[in-house]
Design a protein around this motif. Structure first.
Motif, PDB file in Angstrom:
ATOM      1  N   ASP A 108       0.831  -1.190   0.000  1.00 17.89           N
ATOM      2  CA  ASP A 108       0.000   0.000   0.000  1.00 17.89           C
ATOM      3  C   ASP A 108       0.875   1.253   0.000  1.00 17.89           C
ATOM      4  N   TYR A 109       1.932   1.248   0.799  1.00 14.31           N
ATOM      5  CA  TYR A 109       2.849   2.388   0.849  1.00 14.31           C
ATOM      6  C   TYR A 109       3.499   2.602  -0.518  1.00 14.31           C
ATOM      7  N   ARG A 110       3.967   1.512  -1.133  1.00 11.40           N
ATOM      8  CA  ARG A 110       4.594   1.626  -2.459  1.00 11.40           C
ATOM      9  C   ARG A 110       3.607   2.142  -3.496  1.00 11.40           C
ATOM     10  N   ARG A 111       2.378   1.656  -3.449  1.00 10.77           N
ATOM     11  CA  ARG A 111       1.354   2.104  -4.386  1.00 10.77           C
ATOM     12  C   ARG A 111       1.112   3.601  -4.238  1.00 10.77           C
ATOM     13  N   ARG A 112       1.004   4.051  -2.981  1.00 11.36           N
ATOM     14  CA  ARG A 112       0.775   5.480  -2.738  1.00 11.36           C
ATOM     15  C   ARG A 112       1.954   6.321  -3.195  1.00 11.36           C
ATOM     16  N   GLU A 113       3.164   5.844  -2.957  1.00 11.32           N
ATOM     17  CA  GLU A 113       4.353   6.569  -3.415  1.00 11.32           C
ATOM     18  C   GLU A 113       4.371   6.673  -4.939  1.00 11.32           C
ATOM     19  N   ASP A 114       4.014   5.583  -5.608  1.00 13.88           N
ATOM     20  CA  ASP A 114       3.962   5.609  -7.076  1.00 13.88           C
ATOM     21  C   ASP A 114       2.916   6.602  -7.556  1.00 13.88           C
ATOM     22  N   GLU A 115       1.767   6.652  -6.881  1.00 15.64           N
ATOM     23  CA  GLU A 115       0.724   7.607  -7.248  1.00 15.64           C
ATOM     24  C   GLU A 115       1.193   9.042  -7.052  1.00 15.64           C
ATOM     25  N   ARG A 116       1.859   9.307  -5.924  1.00 15.95           N
ATOM     26  CA  ARG A 116       2.377  10.662  -5.668  1.00 15.95           C
ATOM     27  C   ARG A 116       3.410  11.062  -6.714  1.00 15.95           C
ATOM     28  N   ARG A 117       4.282  10.130  -7.042  1.00 14.73           N
ATOM     29  CA  ARG A 117       5.317  10.400  -8.034  1.00 14.73           C
ATOM     30  C   ARG A 117       4.677  10.717  -9.391  1.00 14.73           C
ATOM     31  N   ALA A 118       3.660   9.956  -9.754  1.00 15.96           N
ATOM     32  CA  ALA A 118       2.968  10.199 -11.025  1.00 15.96           C
ATOM     33  C   ALA A 118       2.280  11.566 -11.014  1.00 15.96           C
ATOM     34  N   LEU A 119       1.672  11.938  -9.891  1.00 11.45           N
ATOM     35  CA  LEU A 119       1.021  13.242  -9.789  1.00 11.45           C
ATOM     36  C   LEU A 119       2.027  14.381  -9.909  1.00 11.45           C
ATOM     37  N   ARG A 120       3.182  14.228  -9.262  1.00 10.73           N
ATOM     38  CA  ARG A 120       4.215  15.265  -9.356  1.00 10.73           C
ATOM     39  C   ARG A 120       4.719  15.404 -10.787  1.00 10.73           C
ATOM     40  N   GLU A 121       4.929  14.266 -11.444  1.00 12.53           N
ATOM     41  CA  GLU A 121       5.406  14.301 -12.820  1.00 12.53           C
ATOM     42  C   GLU A 121       4.355  14.946 -13.731  1.00 12.53           C
ATOM     43  N   GLU A 122       3.095  14.620 -13.495  1.00 12.04           N
ATOM     44  CA  GLU A 122       2.012  15.214 -14.284  1.00 12.04           C
ATOM     45  C   GLU A 122       1.948  16.726 -14.074  1.00 12.04           C
ATOM     46  N   ALA A 123       2.108  17.175 -12.831  1.00 13.19           N
ATOM     47  CA  ALA A 123       2.088  18.612 -12.537  1.00 13.19           C
ATOM     48  C   ALA A 123       3.273  19.302 -13.215  1.00 13.19           C
ATOM     49  N   HIS A 124       4.412  18.663 -13.198  1.00 13.56           N
ATOM     50  CA  HIS A 124       5.604  19.220 -13.834  1.00 13.56           C
ATOM     51  C   HIS A 124       5.387  19.370 -15.346  1.00 13.56           C
ATOM     52  N   GLN A 125       4.849  18.333 -15.964  1.00 16.05           N
ATOM     53  CA  GLN A 125       4.601  18.391 -17.398  1.00 16.05           C
ATOM     54  C   GLN A 125       3.538  19.436 -17.732  1.00 16.05           C
ATOM     55  N   ARG A 126       2.507  19.537 -16.884  1.00 18.40           N
ATOM     56  CA  ARG A 126       1.462  20.534 -17.115  1.00 18.40           C
ATOM     57  C   ARG A 126       2.043  21.946 -17.048  1.00 18.40           C
ATOM     58  N   LEU A 127       2.919  22.175 -16.091  1.00 14.10           N
ATOM     59  CA  LEU A 127       3.549  23.484 -15.957  1.00 14.10           C
ATOM     60  C   LEU A 127       4.399  23.809 -17.185  1.00 14.10           C
ATOM     61  N   GLN A 128       5.138  22.837 -17.662  1.00 16.40           N
ATOM     62  CA  GLN A 128       5.950  23.068 -18.856  1.00 16.40           C
ATOM     63  C   GLN A 128       5.079  23.390 -20.065  1.00 16.40           C
TER      64      GLN A 128
END
Length: 87
Positions: A11-31
């Motif tokens: 569960d912890y790994r799944r949540r970390e993967d989700e957070r990482r994906a959200l951060r990457e998505e926010a970064h790409q959206r900003l670019q």
């Protein structure tokens, strides 16, 4: 007990993967938003002689925030990245 511990780990790994994906998505959206801004403001930049797009300091701030995103709460990360978007 081992099953419960393994469930927590997964569960912890799944949540970390989700957070990482959200951060990457926010970064790409900003670019994408910066690129859109630069394209839409070319005429203004040409008239004023100012460079098109974000300043070097804004780019550096974005890089610092993105590189340290895992060390800050998700809400703060999103607020900072959104604040860097030029309107």
């Amino acid at each position: 007990m081992d099953l419960l511990r393994e469930f927590w780990r997964q569960d912890y790994r799944r949540r970390e993967d989700e957070r990482r994906a959200l951060r990457e998505e926010a970064h790409q959206r900003l670019q994408r938003q910066w690129m859109t801004w630069a394209v839409n403001h070319q005429e203004y930049a040409e008239r004023t002689g100012r460079p098109i797009g974000p300043t070097k300091s804004q780019i550096k701030l974005q890089e610092i925030i993105f590189d340290n995103s895992d060390k800050m709460p998700e809400g703060l990360y999103k607020e900072l990245m959104d604040a860097l978007v030029l309107k």
